[in-house]
Design an enzyme around this catalytic site. Sequence first.
Site, PDB file in Angstrom:
ATOM      1  N   ARG A 122      65.711  46.349  45.685  1.00 38.95           N
ATOM      2  CA  ARG A 122      64.543  47.888  45.133  1.00 38.95           C
ATOM      3  C   ARG A 122      64.401  46.829  43.283  1.00 38.95           C
ATOM      4  NH1 ARG A 122      68.605  50.901  46.777  1.00 38.95           N
ATOM      5  NH2 ARG A 122      67.762  52.643  48.059  1.00 38.95           N
ATOM      6  N   LYS A 144      50.781  42.047  37.702  1.00 38.61           N
ATOM      7  CA  LYS A 144      50.992  41.696  39.109  1.00 38.61           C
ATOM      8  C   LYS A 144      50.911  41.615  39.763  1.00 38.61           C
ATOM      9  CE  LYS A 144      46.347  44.834  37.385  1.00 38.61           C
ATOM     10  NZ  LYS A 144      44.838  45.361  37.626  1.00 38.61           N
ATOM     11  N   GLU A 186      37.510  31.201  35.179  1.00 38.10           N
ATOM     12  CA  GLU A 186      38.776  32.424  34.718  1.00 38.10           C
ATOM     13  C   GLU A 186      38.821  31.934  33.241  1.00 38.10           C
ATOM     14  OE1 GLU A 186      39.758  35.138  36.307  1.00 38.10           O
ATOM     15  OE2 GLU A 186      39.288  34.941  37.999  1.00 38.10           O
ATOM     16  N   LYS A 228      44.965  37.296  26.903  1.00 37.28           N
ATOM     17  CA  LYS A 228      45.525  38.263  28.569  1.00 37.28           C
ATOM     18  C   LYS A 228      46.884  38.752  27.840  1.00 37.28           C
ATOM     19  CE  LYS A 228      46.863  38.590  33.334  1.00 37.28           C
ATOM     20  NZ  LYS A 228      46.326  38.563  33.823  1.00 37.28           N
ATOM     21  N   GLU A 238      46.807  48.998  33.167  1.00 33.79           N
ATOM     22  CA  GLU A 238      45.555  49.234  33.429  1.00 33.79           C
ATOM     23  C   GLU A 238      45.249  51.169  33.071  1.00 33.79           C
ATOM     24  OE1 GLU A 238      43.725  46.095  35.992  1.00 33.79           O
ATOM     25  OE2 GLU A 238      41.965  47.407  36.765  1.00 33.79           O
ATOM     26  N   ARG A 242      42.994  47.037  30.103  1.00 33.27           N
ATOM     27  CA  ARG A 242      43.353  45.534  30.541  1.00 33.27           C
ATOM     28  C   ARG A 242      41.462  45.582  32.110  1.00 33.27           C
ATOM     29  NH1 ARG A 242      48.520  44.155  33.279  1.00 33.27           N
ATOM     30  NH2 ARG A 242      47.462  42.161  34.598  1.00 33.27           N
ATOM     31  N   ASN A 246      38.723  42.328  34.525  1.00 33.35           N
ATOM     32  CA  ASN A 246      37.713  42.730  35.922  1.00 33.35           C
ATOM     33  C   ASN A 246      36.386  42.096  35.871  1.00 33.35           C
ATOM     34  OD1 ASN A 246      40.253  43.512  37.435  1.00 33.35           O
ATOM     35  ND2 ASN A 246      40.134  45.125  36.797  1.00 33.35           N
ATOM     36  N   HIS A 249      34.463  41.149  38.757  1.00 31.36           N
ATOM     37  CA  HIS A 249      35.312  40.985  39.404  1.00 31.36           C
ATOM     38  C   HIS A 249      34.592  42.308  40.669  1.00 31.36           C
ATOM     39  CE1 HIS A 249      37.859  38.521  37.260  1.00 31.36           C
ATOM     40  NE2 HIS A 249      38.983  38.947  38.803  1.00 31.36           N
ATOM     41  N   HIS A 253      34.214  40.069  44.392  1.00 35.04           N
ATOM     42  CA  HIS A 253      35.043  40.973  44.770  1.00 35.04           C
ATOM     43  C   HIS A 253      33.593  41.344  46.046  1.00 35.04           C
ATOM     44  CE1 HIS A 253      38.752  42.405  43.410  1.00 35.04           C
ATOM     45  NE2 HIS A 253      39.323  41.554  43.224  1.00 35.04           N
ATOM     46  N   HIS A 267      38.030  32.520  44.938  1.00 33.49           N
ATOM     47  CA  HIS A 267      38.246  33.460  44.370  1.00 33.49           C
ATOM     48  C   HIS A 267      37.441  33.212  42.678  1.00 33.49           C
ATOM     49  CE1 HIS A 267      39.630  36.966  41.741  1.00 33.49           C
ATOM     50  NE2 HIS A 267      40.547  36.680  41.127  1.00 33.49           N
TER      51      HIS A 267
HETATM   52  P1  NAD Z   1      46.577  29.059  45.325  1.00 34.98           P
HETATM   53  O1  NAD Z   1      47.890  29.381  45.026  1.00 34.98           O
HETATM   54  O2  NAD Z   1      45.980  29.599  46.997  1.00 34.98           O
HETATM   55  O3  NAD Z   1      46.180  28.055  45.052  1.00 34.98           O
HETATM   56  C1  NAD Z   1      45.004  27.367  45.544  1.00 34.98           C
HETATM   57  C2  NAD Z   1      45.393  25.817  46.710  1.00 34.98           C
HETATM   58  O4  NAD Z   1      45.730  24.694  45.132  1.00 34.98           O
HETATM   59  C3  NAD Z   1      47.003  26.018  47.315  1.00 34.98           C
HETATM   60  O5  NAD Z   1      46.282  24.796  48.672  1.00 34.98           O
HETATM   61  C4  NAD Z   1      47.580  25.554  47.170  1.00 34.98           C
HETATM   62  O6  NAD Z   1      48.688  24.880  47.839  1.00 34.98           O
HETATM   63  C5  NAD Z   1      47.212  24.026  46.269  1.00 34.98           C
HETATM   64  N1  NAD Z   1      47.798  24.154  44.782  1.00 34.98           N
HETATM   65  C6  NAD Z   1      48.472  24.786  43.832  1.00 34.98           C
HETATM   66  N2  NAD Z   1      49.357  23.719  43.030  1.00 34.98           N
HETATM   67  C7  NAD Z   1      48.532  22.901  43.521  1.00 34.98           C
HETATM   68  C8  NAD Z   1      48.885  21.235  42.375  1.00 34.98           C
HETATM   69  N3  NAD Z   1      49.667  21.298  41.289  1.00 34.98           N
HETATM   70  N4  NAD Z   1      48.661  20.228  43.136  1.00 34.98           N
HETATM   71  C9  NAD Z   1      47.495  20.316  43.893  1.00 34.98           C
HETATM   72  N5  NAD Z   1      47.711  21.382  44.760  1.00 34.98           N
HETATM   73  C10 NAD Z   1      48.049  23.035  44.741  1.00 34.98           C
HETATM   74  O7  NAD Z   1      45.349  29.975  44.966  1.00 34.98           O
HETATM   75  P2  NAD Z   1      44.983  30.258  43.469  1.00 34.98           P
HETATM   76  O8  NAD Z   1      43.733  30.183  43.267  1.00 34.98           O
HETATM   77  O9  NAD Z   1      45.817  29.412  42.047  1.00 34.98           O
HETATM   78  O10 NAD Z   1      45.040  31.949  43.152  1.00 34.98           O
HETATM   79  C11 NAD Z   1      44.372  32.698  43.889  1.00 34.98           C
HETATM   80  C12 NAD Z   1      44.950  34.172  44.216  1.00 34.98           C
HETATM   81  O11 NAD Z   1      45.490  34.825  42.673  1.00 34.98           O
HETATM   82  C13 NAD Z   1      45.054  35.410  44.635  1.00 34.98           C
HETATM   83  O12 NAD Z   1      45.433  36.184  45.812  1.00 34.98           O
HETATM   84  C14 NAD Z   1      44.679  36.309  43.865  1.00 34.98           C
HETATM   85  O13 NAD Z   1      43.970  37.339  44.353  1.00 34.98           O
HETATM   86  C15 NAD Z   1      45.428  36.244  43.197  1.00 34.98           C
HETATM   87  N6  NAD Z   1      45.036  36.405  41.307  1.00 34.98           N
HETATM   88  C16 NAD Z   1      46.211  37.717  40.716  1.00 34.98           C
HETATM   89  C17 NAD Z   1      46.383  37.658  39.881  1.00 34.98           C
HETATM   90  C18 NAD Z   1      47.211  38.314  39.260  1.00 34.98           C
HETATM   91  O14 NAD Z   1      47.035  38.784  38.590  1.00 34.98           O
HETATM   92  N7  NAD Z   1      48.197  38.936  39.608  1.00 34.98           N
HETATM   93  C19 NAD Z   1      44.990  37.220  39.536  1.00 34.98           C
HETATM   94  C20 NAD Z   1      43.989  36.715  39.556  1.00 34.98           C
HETATM   95  C21 NAD Z   1      44.022  36.578  41.037  1.00 34.98           C
END
Ligand code: NAD
Length: 370
Positions: A122, A144, A186, A228, A238, A242, A246, A249, A253, A267
């Site tokens: 929990r 999130k 971003e 942010k 949101e 907030r 997006n 987005h 998406h 993304h």
């Molecule tokens: P990711 O976590 O897949 O990382 C991208 C790649 O980089 C992976 O292959 C990872 O292994 C590699 N990597 C990570 N750190 C590294 C480093 N320091 N050096 C070398 N390689 C490294 O992708 P991302 O772009 O970080 O995140 C995308 C995800 O985030 C999506 O699932 C998206 O939905 C989510 N997201 C969430 C929010 C939120 O508010 N929660 C906001 C935006 C995006």
Amino acid sequence: MTRIVPVGLGARAYEVVIGEGVLDEAGQRLLPFLKNRRVAVVSDETVWRLHGARLSGVLDRSGIDVSPVIVPPGEQTKSFEGLADVCDRLLALELDRGDVVVAFGGGVVGDLAGFAAAIYKRGVDFVQIPTTLLAQVDSSVGGKTAIDTPRGKNLLGAFHQPRLVLADLEVLGALPDREMRAGYAEIVKYGLLGDFAFFEWLEANGRHVLARDPDALTHAVARSVEMKAEIVAEDEKEQGRRALLNLGHTFGHALESETGYGEALLHGEAVAAGMSLAFHFSASQGLCPAQDASRAQAAIAAAGLPTRLADIPGSPFAAERLVRHMAQDKKAEGGRLTFILARAIGEAFVARDVPAYAVRDFLLAEGAAA
Ligand code: NAD
């Protein structure tokens, strides 16, 4: 220089610590949050291979016991199966309510580990140590957490704020350039949605950010996190403002759905094209000057990011299919399309009643297939 940005959420307030080498302070910074000197570190294979020994060593020197929970890299890990696996391994470690989960990786690891922490017994505390630029400026802040399902992205999740975020800019050294650009999208988003002066700074200094110049990177990450944090503090769940985060987005998406949420279109790249399209759509509706749309597009393109439908692998897409994805987006309410549109650079707003036909016509004019 280390910058600390507070996220003002009352009893759930926390700090985002940003700077070169903050990973080396992880032990000291984590200790106040630990009831037991023990953490489970969720990370992916790539990040753990590159930086795991350093983090383990730092925590070890502070007398903190580290249990690594390593998952495969990539979006497919953010799934029911991935969540079940992480939770099962936390249970096997007999982690208790006083222990802390550390998410050490990009947005995939942050979303997955954060959601696991939200539901494990929990809810246990968690700390974010984001290692991609995207995660440092966006996903690690704001609470999130989510996984994807075959029906769509981020459909199951929870709001669960971290207790601390440590963004070490040094770990970006080995991040592939393409991932840097995706994260940069971003950063541009914050300028476009609410800070014209920051946008202008990015026009002049974006290439230094992408080249990982420490001062430029620190400013860009800190300003993004500040924006942010300010928005999240005002509207955590949101209900209103907030949603501005997006920007890009809804179009993005739809493009990610068409390209399969994978390597073809990251993304951040989808958001980049989505923001450019949102500005051009705003201009087409007479909401925003056309020159602002062109300027937004130029700034995105200058970073080597896609800005038009034709830039997306697999284009042309059918306008009708793109609109259908948008209607399925969880931000669509009662069949009406919700978009973040703009009156100018730095002045985004939530438009809740956008007619589907206007979007379809715009996409057709942009080169989508009939
Ligand atoms: P990711 O976590 O897949 O990382 C991208 C790649 O980089 C992976 O292959 C990872 O292994 C590699 N990597 C990570 N750190 C590294 C480093 N320091 N050096 C070398 N390689 C490294 O992708 P991302 O772009 O970080 O995140 C995308 C995800 O985030 C999506 O699932 C998206 O939905 C989510 N997201 C969430 C929010 C939120 O508010 N929660 C906001 C935006 C995006």
